[in-house]
Design an enzyme around this catalytic site. Sequence first.
Site, short mmCIF file in Angstrom:
data_model
loop_
_atom_site.label_atom_id
_atom_site.label_comp_id
_atom_site.label_asym_id
_atom_site.label_seq_id
_atom_site.Cartn_x
_atom_site.Cartn_y
_atom_site.Cartn_z
N HIS A 117 -38.71 -15.23 -16.29
CA HIS A 117 -37.35 -14.71 -16.45
C HIS A 117 -36.36 -15.70 -15.87
CE1 HIS A 117 -36.90 -13.41 -12.17
NE2 HIS A 117 -38.17 -13.11 -12.25
N ASP A 119 -33.03 -14.80 -15.06
CA ASP A 119 -32.01 -14.22 -14.18
C ASP A 119 -32.50 -14.30 -12.74
OD1 ASP A 119 -34.03 -12.24 -14.74
OD2 ASP A 119 -32.71 -10.72 -13.88
N ASP A 149 -38.46 -18.15 -8.16
CA ASP A 149 -38.47 -16.85 -8.84
C ASP A 149 -37.36 -16.79 -9.89
OD1 ASP A 149 -38.93 -14.18 -9.46
OD2 ASP A 149 -37.83 -13.41 -7.72
N GLU A 183 -34.80 -9.26 -15.74
CA GLU A 183 -35.99 -8.76 -15.06
C GLU A 183 -35.67 -8.18 -13.69
OE1 GLU A 183 -39.56 -8.87 -12.41
OE2 GLU A 183 -37.63 -9.93 -12.21
N GLU A 184 -34.77 -8.84 -12.97
CA GLU A 184 -34.47 -8.44 -11.59
C GLU A 184 -33.82 -7.06 -11.52
OE1 GLU A 184 -35.71 -9.82 -9.21
OE2 GLU A 184 -35.88 -11.98 -9.50
N ASP A 209 -47.88 -13.81 -16.73
CA ASP A 209 -46.53 -13.68 -16.17
C ASP A 209 -46.57 -14.04 -14.69
OD1 ASP A 209 -43.82 -13.10 -16.02
OD2 ASP A 209 -44.08 -10.94 -15.93
N HIS A 453 -36.10 -14.07 -2.95
CA HIS A 453 -35.07 -13.05 -2.72
C HIS A 453 -34.43 -13.20 -1.34
CE1 HIS A 453 -36.27 -9.89 -5.99
NE2 HIS A 453 -36.43 -11.12 -6.41
#
Length: 478
Positions: A117, A119, A149, A183-184, A209, A453
């Site tokens: 992903h 985003d 990520d 996705e987030e 994934d 994150h």
Amino acid sequence: MEILIIIGAALGLLFAFILIRALLFRPYPQKAVPPFTLEIDQDRAVENLTKMIRCKTVSYLDTSLEDEGEFEKFRALLQECYPQVHRHCQLQRVGRTGLLYHWPGKSAEKPTVYMAHYDVVPAEEDTWEQPPFAGVIKDGCLWGRGTLDTKGTLCAIMEASEHLIGQGFIPANDIYLSFSGDEETNGASASEIVDVLAANGIKPYMVLDEGGAIVQGAVPGVREKCALVGTGEKGKLHLKFTVRSKSGHASAPPARTPIGILAKAVCAVESKPFRFHMAGPAREMFDILGRHAGFGIKLVFANLKLFSPLLSLATKKAGGEFNALVRTTVAFTKMKASDTVNVFPAAASVEADVRMMEGDTRDSVIAALKQRIGNDAVEIEALNAIEVRPFSPIGTEPWQRLEEGIRQVWSGTLVAPYMILACTDSRHFTRICPNVLRFCAMELSAQERKMIHGSNERIPLHKVETTVKFFTCMLLKS
């Protein structure tokens, strides 16, 4: 005296049973695999990943806060950086942010899907040593939100594809590259991509994934590096606990305030964790990795059923990742009451992030929490629910393919299944594929895993090269 003798004999037999099981608990044999060697243009890969990091593709639940221009900039960048991919692969825009590339192979019988992903979560810039969206290279690392990520993964997939297409490689089976930009926020793009594939009768043979990584020291007593591959993931439940009351002046409070009632409810929930349950991926992980532990730890891993009560108590007390691996967890993360200190609100609430084990559902969790709280004044509302999806088996050809690829790139690494504690886009693919595997293709230290994150997310430059090498290896096997 006879009773004592019988008890002693029984304990002796039990100890002998435990000991023999531990002695027989030996590592599974591994087939030797040749190392995968490939010259990678690291400078090019790092340059392209740097450009991706400079696209501020931050996603929000409230999509009006997103900068659509940055997302379009990222999508245009892919066409600019990877002309061979866009020349030879059909690109389909799916939903709001989905990108689905179809790379035709010699056969359409066993297609493979590679996912990532683009985003990212927001970054509190004041807490970063380097600007999170500047793409700064310092101390041998590329700094920026998304390096781990998962723009790093997306970049590696595209670099590997561009290289192989440029070499004239045609895969044995069709390959699909599935990228989403929401996705987030648990957006719909990945699910819509699955809808498109299903509508065209495409049933992936294997899906890969993000997920587990190569870690060291994550399993007690195991010294070797371990590649943890997610074969399943926990469900997710967003709950809101509310107590309503008559608003008024705080100078004459009632005997029980809304916040007081909620505080008692929170304590009741936290004081009684959910049942201990070791799901298939966790059992398989301990079965494979436990055989490499020291003998004292091996005694426990070889006799997990017998030691379950002890493990339940230990994990309950310790909390953290190990505890989350063996039970449904409830994390209270958000509170709201009055905006003024001397006024009672009409309602006070707390919200919780629940991660569900197999066997638990939205309804069963809410029923269990109501029983723990024992007060009808506390309303419980599910704001969002993601149920547990089917797990993928190990030992299959897709599993063996991935295991071989990991061991070819990271020599000497043990490969084991793992239960993903968070949610990934890949859960949607369980509708059409039995072999959904989750591996982020990076060796991550405990410090690096905390950066995901968090602040100061960054990737060492040599790991960019290794990740490209891994996906090249996997694409050649597809």
